[in-house]
Scaffold this motif. Structure first.
Motif, short mmCIF file in Angstrom:
data_model
loop_
_atom_site.label_atom_id
_atom_site.label_comp_id
_atom_site.label_asym_id
_atom_site.label_seq_id
_atom_site.Cartn_x
_atom_site.Cartn_y
_atom_site.Cartn_z
N ARG A 83 51.08 21.63 60.02
CA ARG A 83 49.89 21.63 59.46
C ARG A 83 49.64 20.31 58.72
O ARG A 83 49.13 20.20 57.62
N SER A 103 47.86 24.64 53.41
CA SER A 103 47.33 24.98 54.71
C SER A 103 48.35 25.73 55.57
O SER A 103 47.84 26.68 56.34
N GLN A 104 49.56 25.60 55.47
CA GLN A 104 50.54 26.23 56.10
C GLN A 104 50.43 27.84 55.70
O GLN A 104 50.68 28.67 56.64
N ARG A 119 47.72 29.60 54.74
CA ARG A 119 46.74 30.18 55.10
C ARG A 119 46.74 30.88 56.33
O ARG A 119 45.78 31.97 56.83
N ILE A 120 47.89 30.67 57.33
CA ILE A 120 48.13 31.29 58.31
C ILE A 120 49.18 32.24 58.27
O ILE A 120 50.18 31.94 57.26
N MET A 121 49.14 33.25 58.90
CA MET A 121 50.16 34.44 58.79
C MET A 121 50.23 35.10 57.33
O MET A 121 51.35 35.26 57.10
N SER A 122 49.19 34.85 56.62
CA SER A 122 49.00 35.44 55.17
C SER A 122 49.50 36.83 55.16
O SER A 122 50.00 37.27 54.12
N TRP A 152 53.04 31.30 56.42
CA TRP A 152 53.93 30.73 57.60
C TRP A 152 55.29 30.09 56.66
O TRP A 152 56.35 30.07 57.37
N ASN A 157 38.91 28.02 57.56
CA ASN A 157 40.18 28.36 57.46
C ASN A 157 40.54 28.24 59.00
O ASN A 157 40.18 29.46 59.89
N ALA A 206 42.36 28.43 62.50
CA ALA A 206 43.69 29.54 62.98
C ALA A 206 44.83 28.28 63.52
O ALA A 206 44.32 27.24 63.64
N PRO A 207 45.89 28.64 63.85
CA PRO A 207 47.07 27.79 64.56
C PRO A 207 46.11 27.18 65.84
O PRO A 207 45.75 27.99 66.52
N ASN A 209 39.88 25.56 70.74
CA ASN A 209 41.34 26.08 70.76
C ASN A 209 42.14 25.36 72.00
O ASN A 209 41.81 25.23 72.96
#
Length: 333
Positions: A136, A230-231, A233-236, A241, A315, A317-318, A330
């Protein structure tokens, strides 16, 4: 005097008044002493009450409990004082860092060596460009954008590819996130995104393919507080993350290499761990062996027409990239 003794002796008032009139005998013993001895002899013959039997042990138990409570409280107070001392020391250290201008070194170790993106003409001097750094921190956007601008083959970490050797006769199968030992030998000009290989960047200096390929190692430099936000915000839904991968698999890669351990503190954010190792060990080692490096300032990417400011991205996504047209794409997995 015990309770039975008092039951068979003259009351204190009578003893006191009698003692004024009772003379000592020839042995030097007063008659009041004789009376007390007789009272004691009678007391020995009397049965001890049940209350007197368990009162003394109970007293010792209560005294023991009191001592235990006092000891526990003393230990507790000692621990609380130790915590307070630790917090005060940390506060003093933070104050010192702030006053000396080193607080930025804690959250962004690479701030003093960050570089701007070179011109495309300069970048075309390299056959292979490896983009790495903390997750990120812009590795996906940078690798994808440079590959398109330079018209190089793009190797995203999640994409497998078939490459060709220098003679073009054999096919090199590069699985997802394959190491540079595969693609440095390829004839294609490549931009490879490899944040998961950041712990091995110094070993590029040992590659036998360096004599046949001109390599640039790009390490992304972003403020670790921004990267951390930022890390996570994903896998919340799984704790973020950092909990899922940062403090587990990513950190473990660095812990497994004993030569890297003197250059980082495992208690730090994984972003800071990676930046510290790059700054103190990997970058100097690569430069020593003649491998070119670029510590790329994340914020300098704003000069690219396709860069979207953070407040306009939403936000992501990965593997999702925001373009200046506000359309997001993507990277296929």
């Amino acid at each position: 005097m015990t309770e039975p003794q008092m039951q068979h002796s003259t009351s204190p008032e009578r003893i006191g008044s009698a003692s004024q009139h009772l003379p000592f005998d020839s042995s030097g013993t007063s008659e009041i002493d004789n009376l007390m001895e007789v009272s004691d002899s009678h007391a020995k013959d009397l049965p001890r009450s049940s209350a007197n039997t368990w009162c003394v042990p109970l007293l010792f138990v209560l005294m023991g409990l009191g001592c235990m409570i006092a000891t526990f409280r003393a230990v507790q107070l000692g621990a609380e004082n130790a915590v307070l001392r630790s917090e005060l020391e940390a506060a003093r250290n933070m104050h010192t860092h702030t006053d000396s201008g080193t607080l930025l070194d804690v959250v962004f170790p690479l701030h003093s060596i960050k570089e701007r993106l070179p011109s495309l003409a300069q970048l075309r001097n390299y056959d292979k460009i490896i983009v790495s750094g903390p997750q990120r921190s812009g590795t996906t956007f940078t690798a994808d954008t440079l590959a398109r601008l330079l018209q190089y083959t793009h190797l995203d970490e999640n994409v497998a590819a078939e490459l060709h050797n220098k003679s073009g006769e054999a096919i090199i199968k590069c699985e997802r996130n394959c190491s540079w030992s595969k693609f440095l030998a390829a004839s294609e000009r490549i931009v490879a995104q490899r944040p998961q290989w950041s712990h091995e960047l110094d070993n590029i200096a040992k590659s036998k393919y360096l004599s046949r390929a001109s390599v640039l190692v790009v390490f992304m430099a972003r403020n670790c507080l921004d990267a951390f936000r930022s890390q996570n915000r994903i896998m919340s839904k799984r704790g973020g993350w950092t909990c899922v991968a940062g403090r587990t698999s990513e950190l473990q890669k660095y812990l497994d290499r004993s030569e890297l351990q003197p250059f980082f503190d495992a208690r730090d954010m994984i972003c800071k761990v990676k930046q510290d190792v790059w700054l103190k060990y990997q970058r100097p080692r690569l430069m020593e062996f003649g491998v070119d490096t670029l510590t790329l300032d994340y914020e300098s990417l704003a000069a690219l027409a396709e860069f979207v400011p953070e407040h306009d991205r939403g936000n992501l996504a990965p593997k999702q990239i925001a373009r200046s047209s506000q359309r997001q794409r993507n990277i296929s997995r």
